[in-house]
Enzyme design. Sequence first.
Site, short mmCIF file in Angstrom:
data_model
loop_
_atom_site.label_atom_id
_atom_site.label_comp_id
_atom_site.label_asym_id
_atom_site.label_seq_id
_atom_site.Cartn_x
_atom_site.Cartn_y
_atom_site.Cartn_z
N SER A 9 0.82 -1.20 0.00
CA SER A 9 0.00 0.00 0.00
C SER A 9 0.87 1.27 0.00
O SER A 9 0.64 2.21 -0.77
CB SER A 9 -0.83 -0.06 1.28
OG SER A 9 -2.10 0.40 1.10
N GLN A 36 -8.52 4.09 -1.06
CA GLN A 36 -8.11 4.29 -2.45
C GLN A 36 -8.83 5.51 -3.04
O GLN A 36 -8.23 6.31 -3.76
CB GLN A 36 -8.41 3.04 -3.28
CG GLN A 36 -7.57 1.85 -2.84
CD GLN A 36 -7.88 0.59 -3.60
OE1 GLN A 36 -8.85 0.53 -4.35
NE2 GLN A 36 -7.08 -0.43 -3.39
N ASP A 49 -8.31 -6.30 4.64
CA ASP A 49 -7.60 -7.29 3.81
C ASP A 49 -7.27 -8.56 4.57
O ASP A 49 -6.80 -9.54 3.99
CB ASP A 49 -6.32 -6.68 3.23
CG ASP A 49 -6.62 -5.59 2.20
OD1 ASP A 49 -7.75 -5.55 1.67
OD2 ASP A 49 -5.73 -4.77 1.93
#
Length: 413
Positions: free
Chosen positions: A23, A155, A300
């Site tokens: 990330s 995001q 995640d």
Amino acid sequence: VDALVTFARGRLRGTIAVPGDKSISHRALILQAFLGETLTINNLNAGRDVRATAAAVRQISAERREPKVNKTLAIDCMNSGSTARMLMGVCAGANLSAAFDGDASLRARPMEPVAAQLRAFGARINCTDGRLPATVLGTATPQTRAFILIEPSAQVKSAILFAGLFAGVPVAIHGDRSSRDHTERLLGHLGAQIVWNGRTVTLDRPPARIVPIAVPGDFSAACFFIVAATVAPGSDVRIEGVGVNPTRTGLLDALRSMGADITLHEEREQSGEPVADIVVRHAPLRATSIGGELALRSIDEIPLIAVAAAFAEGTTKINGVRELQNKESDRLAAIVRLLDAAGVSTERLPNGIAIVGGRPHSQGATLVTHGDHRTAMAAAALAAGAGPIALDSADSIDVSFPQFLATFAQAQS
Ligand code: S3P
């Protein structure tokens, strides 16, 4: 070669190194494109997703250096949602024209939320049924500068921040304080004026300081070992130099509430991010309930929390994770298939999943991963406590953790 990958039962021991955070690596490359190549990045993630961003950023930088008339960049995001969404923001703000595409998995994932917000900024965006392929025509005259985030997505938030950054205008975003804040921290590390006030983040002044970025170890990568060590009797591992940003470490809170034995050592700061060594020993687990903000902080890692829940006493409920259906594969379906390989019962909930804990036991079932790297690696953690599980393909692991098979085998040796 692929068909031969089978994970085995067995404890994990010793010291483990994980790759640089995926990330943060995407964001570091984008900020390097903004500031110029004299900005050095150490410990960049070497997986396929970050390589997709690196290639795209090279195209974008070349075009910004020497713009060509009527040029439309062709950006291949491969399997990477972060690449697509964040670079749409960059192109929107940098007034570039670009066509975005990706593999079959990425073509199935929603792009409309990010597109809608960037349209408000002034970009023209055409998606295909709200997905890729998509074209972005950036803007030289940004419109909206104060945004309400339409979903709690890091995001999307980052795409807006990058649009403002590359357009050279301040932006404010309201609505979410639980999704990962790596973009904000990295901007701060590089001297930008970026502040959080309640649930609003404002980027007022761009970064101006060229200092190296040292990417912390990837917490999400560490989690495969954290869960494997927790469920495999006799385990005792130390995972070094791992990012422990609280917007990422929901799995630690969930596992600790289940009775796991996890401690942090040598806590320090690195490029604006908290980092620690994580020591994990095997421990018996009890069921828990998670949802809301904790689910977002472990988004995640839900498949791995489900693996831990399979070994816990009682039934674990995970709620507020419908969004998992839109990740690299449908991860709610993936959890059902994964746990089924070890005889563990699950039940789909309207917004999540329940896992009936007990004594998972597998005898070499082959897991269909649908090309999802996190499902493939979660199978290693399950197998460590339950017995052998084979993968239909291990190819996807290269997306985030090229050294995973060797690192896991070493820890089990
Ligand atoms: C990411 C944000 C999360 C996460 C993804 C990476 C990021 O997605 O699932 O793996 O780097 O910002 P959303 O922002 O869509 O929730």
